[in-house]
Design a protein around this motif. Structure first.
Motif, PDB file in Angstrom:
ATOM      1  N   ARG A  88     -17.945  12.232  36.405  1.00 23.49           N
ATOM      2  CA  ARG A  88     -18.834  11.424  35.567  1.00 23.49           C
ATOM      3  C   ARG A  88     -18.169  11.091  34.228  1.00 23.49           C
ATOM      4  N   LEU A 119     -22.460   9.909  43.491  1.00 20.01           N
ATOM      5  CA  LEU A 119     -22.519  11.201  42.805  1.00 20.01           C
ATOM      6  C   LEU A 119     -23.967  11.673  42.678  1.00 20.01           C
ATOM      7  N   ASP A 120     -24.873  10.735  42.414  1.00 18.37           N
ATOM      8  CA  ASP A 120     -26.296  11.095  42.335  1.00 18.37           C
ATOM      9  C   ASP A 120     -26.780  11.655  43.669  1.00 18.37           C
ATOM     10  N   THR A 165     -14.613   9.979  43.403  1.00 16.98           N
ATOM     11  CA  THR A 165     -15.893   9.980  44.124  1.00 16.98           C
ATOM     12  C   THR A 165     -15.656  10.082  45.620  1.00 16.98           C
ATOM     13  N   GLU A 225     -25.472  15.158  44.210  1.00 13.16           N
ATOM     14  CA  GLU A 225     -26.235  16.101  43.392  1.00 13.16           C
ATOM     15  C   GLU A 225     -27.618  16.348  43.985  1.00 13.16           C
ATOM     16  N   ARG A 278     -20.979  25.465  45.633  1.00 11.81           N
ATOM     17  CA  ARG A 278     -21.910  24.597  44.894  1.00 11.81           C
ATOM     18  C   ARG A 278     -21.507  24.505  43.424  1.00 11.81           C
ATOM     19  N   ARG A 279     -21.143  25.627  42.834  1.00 14.96           N
ATOM     20  CA  ARG A 279     -20.703  25.609  41.432  1.00 14.96           C
ATOM     21  C   ARG A 279     -19.437  24.777  41.268  1.00 14.96           C
ATOM     22  N   VAL A 321     -18.187  17.087  40.047  1.00 16.08           N
ATOM     23  CA  VAL A 321     -19.042  15.926  39.807  1.00 16.08           C
ATOM     24  C   VAL A 321     -19.116  15.639  38.307  1.00 16.08           C
ATOM     25  N   ALA A 322     -19.288  16.679  37.507  1.00 15.61           N
ATOM     26  CA  ALA A 322     -19.367  16.499  36.055  1.00 15.61           C
ATOM     27  C   ALA A 322     -18.067  15.915  35.509  1.00 15.61           C
ATOM     28  N   ALA A 368     -20.274  21.059  41.661  1.00 16.49           N
ATOM     29  CA  ALA A 368     -21.020  20.588  40.491  1.00 16.49           C
ATOM     30  C   ALA A 368     -20.072  20.331  39.325  1.00 16.49           C
ATOM     31  N   ASP A 369     -19.101  21.214  39.168  1.00 14.32           N
ATOM     32  CA  ASP A 369     -18.107  21.029  38.119  1.00 14.32           C
ATOM     33  C   ASP A 369     -17.277  19.775  38.366  1.00 14.32           C
ATOM     34  N   PHE A 392     -25.294  19.356  46.319  1.00 14.15           N
ATOM     35  CA  PHE A 392     -23.827  19.337  46.391  1.00 14.15           C
ATOM     36  C   PHE A 392     -23.298  19.708  47.773  1.00 14.15           C
TER      37      PHE A 392
END
Length: 314
Positions: free
Chosen positions: A238, A270-271, A181, A274, A227-228, A234-235, A231-232, A278
């Motif tokens: 998680r 992370l929220d 994080t 998002e 951004r992609r 972050v996923a 996002a990856d 991002f």
């Protein structure tokens, strides 16, 4: 309050009480959020957590904030001297350095394995020469020493209701989740130090390289490939939180409110990332103050209730 904590922890020798006070002061001065989190633990647990934080903080500062005029070679030499001296003192069970004396006493009291400290030093050395990580496996090697072992060091202080070996992988995963994080939140700051703590091959799969990240950091803007990629990331992070979550129930009841609150608040970063699309380059992702206060207040109530029902960590 310091005297109460030291008495509760059974720390009676004057030189050790002084050492632990120094660690507490360091934590209060530099680790404000972390320091406040320790208030949710029992007084007997707090000195050990302060000692472990102070030691990690000193090493981190040695690498990331060297003295004026220091060179990579001189910092590496200083780190080697600290490691060599500390490991010898750890084996002997004694140090004249106040901070090291406290962490050695903590390691002895809680039977913290020496490899946890060796791994931390190894990751600190990596920060002197490594500026990027080509794969997830390479990054995981660094994260083990910089974060997973912190979870393993703190675990015996927190106490468990299952064998420690059963809870250890969850504790390591939580340390890892927090570190990942930080990496996502601090991409721009780390770039300023010449480092990228995101796997290069995973970034490349989204069409991102260091130069593209640098453009984002300079402009405060984010493009579609970055951004992609984020996002990856972050996923993936998680999923590490999900791996760590069952470990909270494995802790001693008096420790659960503190760790559960950290889990929620760090996951909340992370929220925020998002929610900002991002774009970690336009400003630091932070959990809103009112949410932190509500979470902390609720945790303090639960912590006090847990102490009444379960007064001791064994």
């Amino acid at each position: 309050m310091t005297r109460r904590e030291l008495d509760a922890a059974g720390i009676t020798r004057p030189e050790l009480r002084h050492a632990y006070r120094r660690c507490r002061e360091l934590n209060a001065r530099h680790g404000r959020t972390y320091f406040l989190a320790t208030r949710m633990l029992t007084p007997a647990q707090r000195p050990a957590v302060h000692a472990l934080y102070g030691f990690a903080r000193r090493l981190d500062d040695l690498v990331d904030e060297p003295e004026p005029g220091a060179t990579p070679a001189s910092v590496a030499a200083a780190l080697h001297d600290v490691e060599d001296g500390f490991l010898k003192e750890l084996a002997a069970g004694y140090s004249e350095d106040p901070l090291r004396a406290a962490v050695i006493d903590t390691a002895t009291r809680y039977a913290i394995p020496e490899p946890c400290f060796r791994a931390f030093f190894a990751s600190m050395r990596m920060d002197l020469t490594v500026t990027g990580y080509p794969t997830r496996a390479a990054l995981d090697e660094y994260v083990h020493g910089s974060a997973e072992v912190i979870g393993l060091q703190v675990l015996p202080v927190l106490g468990t209701v299952v064998p420690r070996a059963e809870a250890a992988p969850r504790a390591a995963a939580l340390g890892k989740a927090f570190q990942l994080t930080n990496f996502l939140r601090d991409v721009a700051e780390d770039l300023g130090r010449g480092r990228v703590y995101l796997p290069a091959d995973e970034l490349a799969a989204a069409g991102v390289d260091r130069d593209r990240l640098g453009w984002c950091a300079r402009t405060g803007r984010i493009d579609a490939p970055v951004r992609r990629a984020l996002a990856d990331q972050v996923a993936r992070t998680r999923r590490v939180y999900a791996e760590a979550r069952p470990g909270i129930a494995m802790l001693h009841p008096v420790s659960r409110p503190c760790v559960a609150t950290a889990y929620v608040l760090y996951g909340g970063i992370l929220d925020r990332i998002e929610a900002a699309g991002f774009n970690v380059f336009a400003g630091r992702a932070r959990v809103p103050r009112h949410r932190r206060l509500v979470a902390a207040g609720d945790a303090l109530v639960r912590a006090r209730w847990a102490r009444l029902r379960h007064p001791a960590v064994t």
